[in-house]
Motif scaffolding. Structure first.
Motif, mmCIF file in Angstrom:
data_model
loop_
_atom_site.group_PDB
_atom_site.id
_atom_site.type_symbol
_atom_site.label_atom_id
_atom_site.label_comp_id
_atom_site.label_asym_id
_atom_site.label_seq_id
_atom_site.Cartn_x
_atom_site.Cartn_y
_atom_site.Cartn_z
ATOM 1 N N TRP A 110 0.721 -1.222 -0.003
ATOM 2 C CA TRP A 110 0.150 -0.067 -0.210
ATOM 3 C C TRP A 110 0.811 1.166 0.060
ATOM 4 C CZ3 TRP A 110 -1.081 4.146 3.387
ATOM 5 C CH2 TRP A 110 -2.210 4.993 3.308
ATOM 6 N N MET A 111 1.890 1.336 0.822
ATOM 7 C CA MET A 111 2.741 2.584 0.812
ATOM 8 C C MET A 111 3.463 2.906 -0.204
ATOM 9 S SD MET A 111 3.920 2.503 4.904
ATOM 10 C CE MET A 111 2.954 3.134 6.184
ATOM 11 N N PRO A 112 4.267 2.086 -1.049
ATOM 12 C CA PRO A 112 4.904 2.358 -2.222
ATOM 13 C C PRO A 112 4.435 3.429 -3.112
ATOM 14 C CG PRO A 112 5.593 -0.083 -1.722
ATOM 15 C CD PRO A 112 4.235 0.687 -0.803
ATOM 16 N N PRO A 113 3.334 3.262 -3.631
ATOM 17 C CA PRO A 113 2.811 4.170 -4.506
ATOM 18 C C PRO A 113 2.527 5.459 -3.883
ATOM 19 C CG PRO A 113 1.087 2.507 -4.226
ATOM 20 C CD PRO A 113 2.426 1.956 -3.668
ATOM 21 N N ARG A 114 2.450 5.640 -2.607
ATOM 22 C CA ARG A 114 1.895 6.893 -1.814
ATOM 23 C C ARG A 114 3.097 7.565 -1.071
ATOM 24 N NH1 ARG A 114 -1.791 2.881 -2.028
ATOM 25 N NH2 ARG A 114 -3.710 3.093 -2.847
ATOM 26 N N LEU A 115 4.308 7.132 -1.185
ATOM 27 C CA LEU A 115 5.692 7.698 -0.637
ATOM 28 C C LEU A 115 5.584 9.136 -0.703
ATOM 29 C CD1 LEU A 115 8.347 4.986 -1.130
ATOM 30 C CD2 LEU A 115 6.761 5.403 0.916
ATOM 31 N N LYS A 116 5.313 9.758 -2.033
ATOM 32 C CA LYS A 116 5.509 11.149 -2.093
ATOM 33 C C LYS A 116 4.439 11.815 -1.272
ATOM 34 C CE LYS A 116 7.945 11.303 -6.580
ATOM 35 N NZ LYS A 116 7.657 11.946 -7.844
ATOM 36 N N GLU A 117 3.198 11.343 -1.207
ATOM 37 C CA GLU A 117 2.300 12.069 -0.408
ATOM 38 C C GLU A 117 2.333 11.850 0.949
ATOM 39 O OE1 GLU A 117 -2.167 11.264 -2.294
ATOM 40 O OE2 GLU A 117 -0.691 9.716 -3.165
ATOM 41 N N MET A 118 3.029 10.779 1.452
ATOM 42 C CA MET A 118 3.460 10.498 2.869
ATOM 43 C C MET A 118 4.645 11.629 3.232
ATOM 44 S SD MET A 118 3.602 6.635 3.272
ATOM 45 C CE MET A 118 4.555 6.465 4.701
ATOM 46 N N GLN A 119 5.356 11.895 2.309
ATOM 47 C CA GLN A 119 6.695 12.908 2.802
ATOM 48 C C GLN A 119 6.120 14.353 2.525
ATOM 49 O OE1 GLN A 119 8.736 11.188 -0.752
ATOM 50 N NE2 GLN A 119 10.418 11.052 0.931
ATOM 51 N N GLY A 120 4.980 14.768 1.651
ATOM 52 C CA GLY A 120 4.424 15.942 1.709
ATOM 53 C C GLY A 120 5.032 16.798 0.434
ATOM 54 N N ALA A 121 4.527 18.006 0.344
ATOM 55 C CA ALA A 121 4.889 18.765 -0.792
ATOM 56 C C ALA A 121 6.161 19.098 -0.933
ATOM 57 C CB ALA A 121 3.876 20.011 -1.026
ATOM 58 N N ASP A 122 6.823 19.638 0.262
ATOM 59 C CA ASP A 122 8.177 20.061 0.150
ATOM 60 C C ASP A 122 9.287 19.041 -0.196
ATOM 61 O OD1 ASP A 122 7.239 22.173 1.212
ATOM 62 O OD2 ASP A 122 7.478 21.925 3.244
ATOM 63 N N GLY A 123 8.945 17.947 -0.120
ATOM 64 C CA GLY A 123 9.967 16.517 -0.460
ATOM 65 C C GLY A 123 11.261 16.758 0.319
ATOM 66 N N ASN A 124 11.381 17.373 1.524
ATOM 67 C CA ASN A 124 12.475 17.156 2.141
ATOM 68 C C ASN A 124 12.330 16.283 3.630
ATOM 69 O OD1 ASN A 124 10.620 18.750 3.758
ATOM 70 N ND2 ASN A 124 11.793 20.564 4.092
ATOM 71 N N ILE A 125 11.629 15.369 3.318
ATOM 72 C CA ILE A 125 11.677 14.176 4.524
ATOM 73 C C ILE A 125 12.137 12.896 3.849
ATOM 74 C CG2 ILE A 125 9.908 13.190 5.962
ATOM 75 C CD1 ILE A 125 8.439 15.454 6.160
ATOM 76 N N ASP A 126 13.203 12.287 4.367
ATOM 77 C CA ASP A 126 13.271 10.841 3.939
ATOM 78 C C ASP A 126 12.477 9.854 4.828
ATOM 79 O OD1 ASP A 126 15.041 11.641 1.831
ATOM 80 O OD2 ASP A 126 16.653 11.831 3.287
ATOM 81 N N LEU A 127 12.125 9.076 4.539
ATOM 82 C CA LEU A 127 11.193 7.808 5.224
ATOM 83 C C LEU A 127 12.023 6.520 5.446
ATOM 84 C CD1 LEU A 127 7.581 8.273 3.750
ATOM 85 C CD2 LEU A 127 8.517 9.299 5.767
ATOM 86 N N ASP A 128 12.147 5.959 6.697
ATOM 87 C CA ASP A 128 12.688 4.766 6.937
ATOM 88 C C ASP A 128 11.678 4.027 7.531
ATOM 89 O OD1 ASP A 128 14.063 2.601 7.811
ATOM 90 O OD2 ASP A 128 15.205 3.712 9.381
#
Length: 289
Positions: A110-128
């Protein structure tokens, strides 16, 4: 020797062995094999350059150095709470690392296609993103944000319900076989429900994860219990639609005061994404006209 760049996965194994000196007990608590625990401890010792345990017939015993490491981990836990949100710099742009702990089916499907939305518009967050059946104490860096089934546990996190998550029996075309869960999966409420509801008398294959079950069904066919959203997306046949189990989805986070904290952003984004998605179709009864 303890700092924010410590491999906190190795720390998790170290703490498990300090509280359960017999390798088999530590392995059961972590949901891995004894060989994996032994390898992780050896890796941690190589990282620190000293022996942490002596291997004795009755189990693992802390060395003097190991006791010092254990004491420092305890005393450092509260001061490392915020510093575990490690910041990296790429040119002029500051990036934050947020650790997300969730169940395997969400992390894999479920998460892989939604990673950018999880990170937010700024795109300055890396997810582990990590998958653990038992949410490890977040003071040791294992989770800034967590998604889990069921009500909130004893961990010092706060959160909100994000919807409902259904499991049901699906059948894929191919070999007539039943796929049952073993290992950690068998010990979960869903694993026990699967054993009670899957048909008997057919050839049985065993696997220890949802991903493994999906791979078997794609390559050979069969039937097993799966999260309903996976069965729906794969187009597999729903068996006994009236027989399914539903659990709450909870999104949890650390207690954070700042609303602009990257962990809060990921928490808010996940909460919205989960609430907007229907995890219970197709087990919902059709509306009567």
């Amino acid at each position: 020797f303890i700092g924010v760049h410590m491999d906190w996965d190795l720390v998790r194994f170290f703490r498990a062995v300090t509280t359960r000196p017999q390798l088999g007990l530590a392995a059961d608590a972590l949901g891995v094999s004894p060989a994996t625990v032994s390898r992780k401890i050896a890796e941690f010792e190589r990282q620190l350059g000293r022996e942490l345990f002596t291997r004795e017939r009755g189990g693992y015993k802390l060395t003097e150095f190991g006791e010092q490491v254990s004491e420092q981990l305890e005393s450092s836990a509260s001061s490392l709470e915020d510093s575990l949100l490690r910041l990296r710099f790429t040119g002029e742009k500051r990036r934050a690392l947020v650790r997300v702990n969730t169940i395997e089916s969400l992390a894999t499907f479920w998460m892989p296609p939604r990673l950018k939305e999880m990170q937010g518009a700024d795109g300055n967050i890396d997810l582990d993103i990590r998958t653990d059946f038992e949410l490890i104490d977040p003071r040791y860096g294992d989770a800034d944000v967590a998604v889990r089934m069921g009500t909130r546990g004893i961990e010092p996190l706060i959160g909100r319900p994000a919807g409902r998550f259904a499991f049901a029996i699906f059948k894929a075309p191919g070999t007539e076989q039943t796929i049952r869960y073993v290992g950690r999966m068998a010990g979960t409420p869903v694993g026990r429900w699967a054993d009670a509801n899957l048909p008997t008398g057919k050839p049985v294959l065993q696997c220890d994860s949802v991903a493994a079950a999906v791979n078997i069904m794609q390559s050979h066919g069969g039937e097993t219990v799966l999260p309903a959203f996976i069965g729906r997306e794969k187009g597999w046949e729903l068996l006994m639609p009236e027989r399914h189990v539903v659990s709450d989805i909870m999104v949890l986070r650390k207690r954070i005061g700042k609303t602009q904290d990257p962990r809060t952003k990921v928490y808010d984004n996940l909460l919205k994404l989960l609430r907007d998605y229907d995890f219970c179709a197709p087990v919902k009864p059709s509306k009567k006209s």
